[in-house]
Design a protein around this motif. Structure first.
Motif, PDB file in Angstrom:
ATOM      1  N   GLU A 159      40.063  78.489 -13.418  1.00  0.00           N
ATOM      2  CA  GLU A 159      41.076  79.522 -13.214  1.00  0.00           C
ATOM      3  C   GLU A 159      42.471  78.922 -13.143  1.00  0.00           C
ATOM      4  OE1 GLU A 159      41.830  82.861 -12.930  1.00  0.00           O
ATOM      5  OE2 GLU A 159      39.979  82.798 -14.108  1.00  0.00           O
ATOM      6  N   LYS A 166      38.476  79.598  -8.563  1.00  0.00           N
ATOM      7  CA  LYS A 166      37.198  79.120  -9.083  1.00  0.00           C
ATOM      8  C   LYS A 166      37.485  78.169 -10.228  1.00  0.00           C
ATOM      9  CE  LYS A 166      35.170  81.744 -12.222  1.00  0.00           C
ATOM     10  NZ  LYS A 166      34.862  82.765 -13.214  1.00  0.00           N
ATOM     11  N   TYR A 220      25.535 100.420  -7.665  1.00  0.00           N
ATOM     12  CA  TYR A 220      25.645  99.068  -8.215  1.00  0.00           C
ATOM     13  C   TYR A 220      24.701  98.198  -7.409  1.00  0.00           C
ATOM     14  CZ  TYR A 220      27.599  94.360  -8.849  1.00  0.00           C
ATOM     15  OH  TYR A 220      27.760  93.028  -9.092  1.00  0.00           O
ATOM     16  N   ARG A 261      26.124  87.387 -16.103  1.00  0.00           N
ATOM     17  CA  ARG A 261      26.042  88.260 -14.949  1.00  0.00           C
ATOM     18  C   ARG A 261      24.607  88.447 -14.476  1.00  0.00           C
ATOM     19  NH1 ARG A 261      29.472  89.562 -10.842  1.00  0.00           N
ATOM     20  NH2 ARG A 261      30.042  91.768 -10.780  1.00  0.00           N
ATOM     21  N   TYR A 290      40.517  89.724 -12.315  1.00  0.00           N
ATOM     22  CA  TYR A 290      39.235  90.054 -11.706  1.00  0.00           C
ATOM     23  C   TYR A 290      38.281  88.903 -11.963  1.00  0.00           C
ATOM     24  CZ  TYR A 290      35.306  92.812 -10.136  1.00  0.00           C
ATOM     25  OH  TYR A 290      34.220  93.278  -9.432  1.00  0.00           O
ATOM     26  N   LEU A 291      37.851  88.258 -10.899  1.00  0.00           N
ATOM     27  CA  LEU A 291      37.030  87.049 -11.038  1.00  0.00           C
ATOM     28  C   LEU A 291      35.578  87.322 -10.703  1.00  0.00           C
ATOM     29  CD1 LEU A 291      39.376  84.482  -9.234  1.00  0.00           C
ATOM     30  CD2 LEU A 291      39.385  85.192 -11.626  1.00  0.00           C
ATOM     31  N   ILE A 292      34.680  86.856 -11.551  1.00  0.00           N
ATOM     32  CA  ILE A 292      33.263  86.874 -11.185  1.00  0.00           C
ATOM     33  C   ILE A 292      32.784  85.421 -11.110  1.00  0.00           C
ATOM     34  CG2 ILE A 292      32.898  89.093 -12.310  1.00  0.00           C
ATOM     35  CD1 ILE A 292      31.176  87.644 -14.397  1.00  0.00           C
ATOM     36  N   PHE A 300      22.916  97.114 -14.118  1.00  0.00           N
ATOM     37  CA  PHE A 300      23.264  96.957 -12.709  1.00  0.00           C
ATOM     38  C   PHE A 300      23.665  98.262 -12.041  1.00  0.00           C
ATOM     39  CE2 PHE A 300      22.799  92.653 -13.625  1.00  0.00           C
ATOM     40  CZ  PHE A 300      23.655  92.261 -14.646  1.00  0.00           C
ATOM     41  N   LEU A 326      30.538  83.001 -19.041  1.00  0.00           N
ATOM     42  CA  LEU A 326      30.109  83.815 -17.906  1.00  0.00           C
ATOM     43  C   LEU A 326      28.787  84.490 -18.190  1.00  0.00           C
ATOM     44  CD1 LEU A 326      33.501  85.505 -16.956  1.00  0.00           C
ATOM     45  CD2 LEU A 326      32.407  83.527 -15.888  1.00  0.00           C
ATOM     46  N   TYR A 344      22.939  81.684 -13.324  1.00  0.00           N
ATOM     47  CA  TYR A 344      23.159  80.378 -13.965  1.00  0.00           C
ATOM     48  C   TYR A 344      22.053  79.353 -13.753  1.00  0.00           C
ATOM     49  CZ  TYR A 344      27.798  82.360 -14.357  1.00  0.00           C
ATOM     50  OH  TYR A 344      28.838  83.207 -14.610  1.00  0.00           O
ATOM     51  N   HIS A 387      34.985  97.158  -5.917  1.00  0.00           N
ATOM     52  CA  HIS A 387      34.986  96.310  -7.096  1.00  0.00           C
ATOM     53  C   HIS A 387      34.208  96.933  -8.240  1.00  0.00           C
ATOM     54  CE1 HIS A 387      31.043  94.220  -6.609  1.00  0.00           C
ATOM     55  NE2 HIS A 387      31.308  93.979  -5.367  1.00  0.00           N
ATOM     56  N   ALA A 388      34.118  96.194  -9.321  1.00  0.00           N
ATOM     57  CA  ALA A 388      33.512  96.706 -10.545  1.00  0.00           C
ATOM     58  C   ALA A 388      32.122  96.099 -10.706  1.00  0.00           C
ATOM     59  CB  ALA A 388      34.383  96.366 -11.752  1.00  0.00           C
ATOM     60  N   GLY A 389      31.368  96.621 -11.651  1.00  0.00           N
ATOM     61  CA  GLY A 389      30.013  96.122 -11.849  1.00  0.00           C
ATOM     62  C   GLY A 389      29.972  94.935 -12.784  1.00  0.00           C
ATOM     63  N   VAL A 390      30.732  95.025 -13.879  1.00  0.00           N
ATOM     64  CA  VAL A 390      30.856  93.940 -14.845  1.00  0.00           C
ATOM     65  C   VAL A 390      29.522  93.480 -15.419  1.00  0.00           C
ATOM     66  CG1 VAL A 390      31.888  91.674 -15.328  1.00  0.00           C
ATOM     67  CG2 VAL A 390      32.943  93.154 -13.669  1.00  0.00           C
ATOM     68  N   GLU A 447      35.324  89.251  -5.758  1.00  0.00           N
ATOM     69  CA  GLU A 447      35.557  90.475  -6.525  1.00  0.00           C
ATOM     70  C   GLU A 447      36.275  91.568  -5.753  1.00  0.00           C
ATOM     71  OE1 GLU A 447      32.261  91.614  -9.124  1.00  0.00           O
ATOM     72  OE2 GLU A 447      31.287  89.724  -8.613  1.00  0.00           O
TER      73      GLU A 447
END
Lengths: 160, 789, 276
Positions: free
Chosen positions: C192, C189, B368, A136, B710-712, B253, A134, A140, B194-197, B692
């Motif tokens: 997963e 996704k 964010y 952020r 929690y998916l990004i 972020f 991953l 990508y 949601h979160a920033g991650v 998210e």
């Protein structure tokens, strides 16, 4: 209770006594000060901790150090000078494959393994195959371009 | 001064506008970056926070086993540390305190209660597990609706309800608009919390430097100087005895752009016990207790004429700001910003907006990427599509017709913002041409062999960036971010160090600021070092956020380097015995025809051979500058995003087939970096749109606390994004630069949702909530089918 | 997120492992690839006093072609199936499944036996062994026994393995060469856990058909009526109705959305098996 382990890390034999609960990521980072391997989640999802165990990429954060007694570990530090890895690094630099750099070591190790196994990979396949790492920052695109550029470069180098 | 780049008499191969490869890459590619957790400080001990397992309770006590009593730190043990207070200046903003360790009451799952200190993190967690909490649970306020009920328990002492504050903007005569409108469209929408991650979680490491007599606090933060100020105040020490350093930071972020209770607690502990102490946030802590993002609810009403021209807009935005007000932004910034940009790129003269900030038993909500703008864009852009449908025209046409035309610039919006420059309709036209809207419509009409439904989604926005004093004062924050500094210093061997107050964490500023130096001085980028992130090294700056760094720090670096350029010319001309007006700076040299003298020779003279300097010229070769754009009301970047989606009605899965961004951030310093910032932002926007979410149950328990829930987006979820650039320089900034770091994340939720709704229209489905998960799509399709029966 | 302390032992044989687990009386847990267990340990979700590392038992990694079936060692890693390093009893289905879940780094360590024993309802191997009519070989304090795959999973994370019992092998009957398979999986996704996964096996030459649905929050569901309907060549609409009926009759309390998703994957798996 500590358990004695002996393993090869980046070509050098290492002997230590570790608690069973210590994962390989912490062993590399805290015991051996090999901090290229980053911890992004500690539950095996983000891929930032990807290292090679007996030549295959694995997640250091969910590998107990005691279970790799006798194994051969390679981190990003230990792949320095490898021709394909240097090609990848040059490509990541040229094609802007990193921003904050935190996911980068794991990306490079996974990409290295990918190009070794599948040198003729196309863009969609790169995206699917790199799903275990991953990022952020980049979205990508730069990473995919970098890997494809490295693949091209590696093929050209081979055919010379 | 600003506007277009100055006439160049000399070529600048690495200057503003060139795609220079990044200087900072080397250490990261070698794995030699040094993030917080990599720092090697001998004798450091690790901290695990004991955190509240419940959302709302009276904290009666903490039972600590005797054997670890001295290793567990409670609020009372660091009582000298003052609580965090972030009260906005808006009328009626309620006062509340955010303690570093909970006292008396806990207000969200994950709130820090105690610090457990041990030689390893594992042992510290063992200690946390061995403690028990004496909690008297109170009814959890787990939702906006629950918080606003008349019988809801007020979360903060002395409050009579759970509203932080409500603010309003009223421009123009809404009653007149209501009377004359042919079409009224009303919509409600919502975005999930949601979160920033960031990939690197937060972390703090603090120790006392006995040689310098100062407390040193390393923090994975976006604004070390400002943290130094507030931390010194909170600890009751002089700022000159405190050093705050942001090492390499693995993504921020906005999540690392707040003064955190953990920063205060760890620093206080270091002062107290005199040993280096370290806290590294783990991912579960990050998802539960780092500041959250985006939880907005909207009610919009648009009044339009028959052609879809919007005459007036009513909007209400309610934000679930969580349990505490974050410093320095305050709990209300999110709602306030959203209400303050709600009319977007459109010429809507009449606007009544209400911003409601609600307190709940959840992790505090903070800025964010995109901040309130993402929600506002989501609201107005889905609204514009709805207006278009109501008048039977395409969203593309209605959108462009409502936009502020370039001839109207500078344009004062009904929300009180001053848009400086730009051609919004042209960006929209180019994006639509690139996505080939006509071809998409034809494809929709034909149908897909695999049964998927195609949709076209468009969203536009304008983004205030690099705003200075006037804007921050208007927002009513406790501090005002009015400027940026730069100190440009040559070393005697002719290399340049730039000391800046922003904090680079992926934006490429170690390269782009060097490019600005190259632009002014003709010094090779490889001869320039950029130092940032250390309050003891750099002049006082505000940090990196609000898409400000390139504009602000770039302007300051330009000023400082321009001063040095003049001095270089004077000394160089003197050494060459040439007229000052005839020498040029390029390639690290001052030249006059075929003759030249290197920067090294000039610097050597300036520092170590002042006898060689012209009469009256002071020795040394450094210059200080501060910078704020000519107008502190902000430089407005803008874009239109257009996407083609394919929705599988059998599985609910959404694939983005094509994604185009046509953006304008004024003059681009480094197009490679700009493009990547846009794409990175789009990826995060897609996360908000499709993946998210941190839902809370009726006990106030967060239901997504690890990456298992929690998916990004990953590389297979983000398409190739085509980025088209327009460059309309800002009239008010150096080189005409505008900020652009956040824009990519603003439009995707709206663009994707508009696309999905476009695809599903034949099934009579209209969604209005993010994330648009497969479950939500399937459920909406099934509901529409049941309704049809 | 560091685990609570635990003891560690690495037996050299199956017998030793069984003995240690039996002595441990539930507080000892076997460790296979660790890709599911170690995250749980890191998150302190699974209180464990002792970890019994099966990695040193060579027998558990051995795979044998028995003529009519292939017997896969329980500690065979997913990547071995993916890369074709073990013989294939399934006309390529197992390799297809193995290459399409989680991520390569996980597949290099995780094992088929570990995934089955954990019985995460979303695990791809669970529905695969049910579809392939595999037999699971268990060994425990009371000796060895064979458990048909369809009887193996009793509920979420709940198998018919007794206290102290280990999986030692998975025996997959060699599927006829005339049989075709269909695969349909939905994930939020790439990589997963499955939200829905259906595998269909149709052999028109022999007149057999079988379809199994996984990721159902419980044990995989076999849908004989749907399979028969597809084999008969029923029209799409009729087949969909049969599938819907059979899913509802399974009484699994699916949400409206999940029911729609499962109906889709079952239909598409069958359609692909029939038409290939």
């Amino acid at each position: 209770m500590k358990i004695p382990i002996s393993l090869v890390v980046n070509g050098a034999t290492v002997e230590a006594q570790v608690e069973p609960r210590m994962h390989l990521g912490d062993f590399l980072r805290e015991h051996l000060r090999l901090t290229a391997t980053h911890l992004g989640c500690e539950h095996g999802v983000c891929g930032a901790c990807t290292v090679l165990i007996d030549g295959r990429p694995a997640r250091a954060c969910i590998t107990l150090a005691v279970t790799v007694n006798g194994a051969e570990i390679r981190t990003l530090e230990g792949l320095q000078g490898d021709a394909l890895m240097e090609t990848l690094k040059t490509a990541f630099h040229e094609k802007h494959g990193l921003q904050c750099g935190f996911c980068t070591p794991g990306m490079l190790v996974s990409a290295w393994d990918l190009l070794k196994r599948r040198p003729d990979i196309d863009e969609r396949e790169v995206r699917v195959a790199m799903s275990g790492n991953l990022c952020r920052c980049t979205g990508y695109q730069g990473i995919v371009r970098s890997i494809l550029a490295a693949a091209d470069e590696a093929k050209t180098a081979e055919s010379v | 001064m600003g506007g277009t780049r100055a006439e160049k008499t000399v070529e600048r191969t690495q200057g503003v506008g060139t795609p220079v490869r990044r200087v900072e890459d080397r250490r990261f590619l070698e794995g030699k970056g040094e993030y917080l957790a990599d720092l090697n400080i001998p004798g450091v001990v690790d901290i695990a926070f004991l955190r509240s397992p419940v959302a709302h309770a009276r904290l009666k006590g903490v039972h600590i086993p005797d054997r670890i009593r001295n290793s567990v730190v409670l609020a009372g043990d660091i009582a000298f540390a003052k609580p965090i207070v972030a009260v906005g200046k808006a009328k009626g903003f309620k006062y509340s305190e955010y303690p570093p360790l909970a006292t008396g009451r806990v207000r969200f799952v994950g709130e820090p209660i105690a610090m457990c200190v041990a030689s390893t993190r594992a042992e510290a967690e063992d200690m946390a597990q061995a403690c028990t909490l004496d909690l008297e649970e109170l009814p959890p306020v787990w939702d906006i609706d629950v918080a606003l009920r008349p019988d809801a328990p007020p979360i903060h002492d002395g409050w009579d309800n759970n509203l932080f504050v409500t603010t309003e903007i009223k421009t123009g005569d809404l009653n007149a608009v209501k009377a004359s409108a042919s079409v009224v469209v009303e919509k409600t929408m919502r975005m999930a919390r949601h979160a920033g991650v960031s990939m690197e979680t937060r972390g703090v490491l603090a120790y006392y430097d006995r040689r310098l007599g100062e407390l040193v606090v390393y923090s994975s933060t976006q604004f070390p100087h400002v943290i130094r100020t507030i931390l010194a105040q909170s600890l009751g020490i002089a700022e000159s005895t405190l050093r705050v350093v942001a090492p390499d930071v693995g993504g921020g972020f906005g999540i690392k752009n707040n003064f955190q209770p953990e920063e205060l607690a760890v620093a206080a502990l270091a002062m107290k016990i005199g040993r280096p102490v370290r806290w590294i946030e783990d991912r579960r802590e990050h998802l539960i207790a780092s500041p959250h993002a985006r939880e907005h609810r909207y009610r919009l009403k648009a009044y339009a004429d028959k052609a879809g021209r919007v005459l007036g807009l009513e909007a209400e935005v309610t934000v679930d700001a969580g349990a505490y007000s974050v410093w320095p932004w305050t709990a209300s910034m999110e709602a306030g910003m959203s209400a303050g940009i709600m009319t977007g790129p459109y010429d809507i003269p009449v606007y009544h907006g209400r911003a409601i900030t609600v307190c709940t038993n959840k992790s505090p909500l903070g800025p964010y990427r995109g901040v309130g703008r993402s929600g506002a864009c989501f609201a107005i852009e889905t609204m514009i599509d709805a207006v278009a449908r109501a008048v039977g025209r395409t969203p593309e046409d209605v959108r462009i017709e409502n936009m502020v035309p370039p001839t109207a610039m500078p344009y004062r919006s009904a929300t009180g913002k001053l848009y400086d420059s730009g051609d919004y309709p042209e960006a929209a036209r180019r994006a639509l041409a690139a996505i080939d809207a006509a071809a998409v419509r034809a494809r929709q009409a034909r149908g897909e062999p695999d049964g998927r439904l195609i949709g076209l989604g468009v969203a536009s926005y304008t983004e205030q960036s690099a705003h200075g004093t006037a804007e921050w004062v208007a927002r009513g924050l406790p501090v005002v971010f009015g400027y940026e500094p730069a100190l440009a210093r040559f070393t005697p061997d002719g290399k340049l160090i730039l000391f800046v107050g922003i904090q680079n964490h992926g934006q490429g500023l170690e390269t782009t600021l060097a490019q600005v130096a190259h632009e002014e001085l003709g010094i090779p980028v490889s001869d320039v070092v950029v130092r940032h992130g250390d309050s003891s090294v750099s002049p006082y700056g505000m940090g990196t956020f609000a898409s400000r760094s390139m504009t602000m720090a770039g302007g300051a670096v330009s000023r400082a380097c321009a001063i040095l350029a003049e001095k270089m010319k004077r000394i160089g001309a003197h050494l060459l015995q040439a007229p000052v007006d005839s020498v040029t700076l390029a390639d690290g040299k001052v030249s006059f025809g075929a003759q030249s003298v290197t920067f090294a020779e000039i610097a050597d003279a300036a520092y170590l051979h002042p006898e060689r300097l012209p009469t009256g010229e002071e020795p040394a070769l450094e210059a200080n500058a501060v910078y704020e754009p000519g107008r502190s009301t902000g430089a407005f970047s803008y874009a239109t995003h257009a996407c083609v989606v394919a929705v599988d009605p059998g599985t609910g899965l959404v694939e983005i087939l094509d994604y185009v961004v046509c953006h304008d951030c004024g003059t681009m310093v480094n197009p490679l970096i700009v493009e990547a910032q846009v794409v990175g932002g789009v990826a995060q926007g897609l996360g908000t749109a499709l993946y998210e979410e941190i839902p809370y149950d009726e006990n106030g328990q967060p239901l997504a606390s690890t990456f298992l829930d929690y998916l990004i987006p990953g590389p297979a979820e983000v398409p190739d994004v085509r980025v088209l650039h327009m460059e309309t320089p800002s009239p008010h900034t150096r080189f005409g630069i505008k900020g652009m770091g956040e824009g990519g994340a603003i439009a995707p939720p709206a663009a994707v949702l508009n696309g999905i709704n476009d695809a599903l229209r034949p099934l009579r489905v209209e969604l209005s909530e993010t994330p648009v998960t497969p479950e939500r799509i399937l459920d909406a399709i099934a509901a529409a089918q049941e309704n049809a029966r | 997120m560091k685990p609570a302390p635990f003891a560690y032992i690495r037996p050299a044989s199956i017998a030793e492992a069984v003995r240690i687990l039996a002595d441990g009386k539930g507080s000892a847990r076997p460790l296979a690839g660790g890709q599911s267990l170690v995250p749980m340990l890191n998150l302190r979700l699974a209180p464990v006093e002792r970890i019994v590392d099966l990695g040193g038992i060579a027998e558990l990694r051995q795979t044998r072609d028995d003529g009519t079936s292939v017997r896969y060692g329980a500690m065979t890693i997913h990547a071995a199936f993916e890369d074709g390093e073990v013989p294939d009893a399934s006309n390529g289905l197992m390799a297809h499944v193995a290459g399409r879940f989680a991520f390569r780094a996980v597949r290099n360590r995780g094992t088929i036996g570990g995934a089955l024993a954990l019985a995460d309802p979303a695990s791809d191997w669970l529905v695969t062994v049910v579809a392939l009519e595999a037999k699971l070989h268990a060994v425990g304090p009371d000796g060895r026994r064979v458990i048909p795959a369809e009887k193996f999973v009793l509920g979420p994370y709940f198998t018919s393995l007794a206290e102290g019992e280990l999986l030692e092998a998975i025996e997959v009957p060699k599927r006829p060469k005339t049989e075709r398979w269909g695969y349909c999986k939905v994930t939020a996704k790439v990589g997963e856990y499955a939200e829905s996964m259906a595998l269909a096996l149709v052999d028109r030459a022999r007149g057999t058909a079988r379809v199994a649905l996984g990721a159902t929050d419980g044990a995989p569901i076999v849908l004989p009526e749907a399979a028969a309907s597809a084999l008969r060549g029923e029209a799409a609409q009729s087949l969909r109705e049969t599938i819907q009926r059979e899913l509802v009759a399974a009484e699994r309390d699916f949400s409206r959305a999940k029911l729609a998703m499962h109906a889709t994957t079952v239909f598409r798996a069958l359609r692909d098996a029939v038409s290939s």
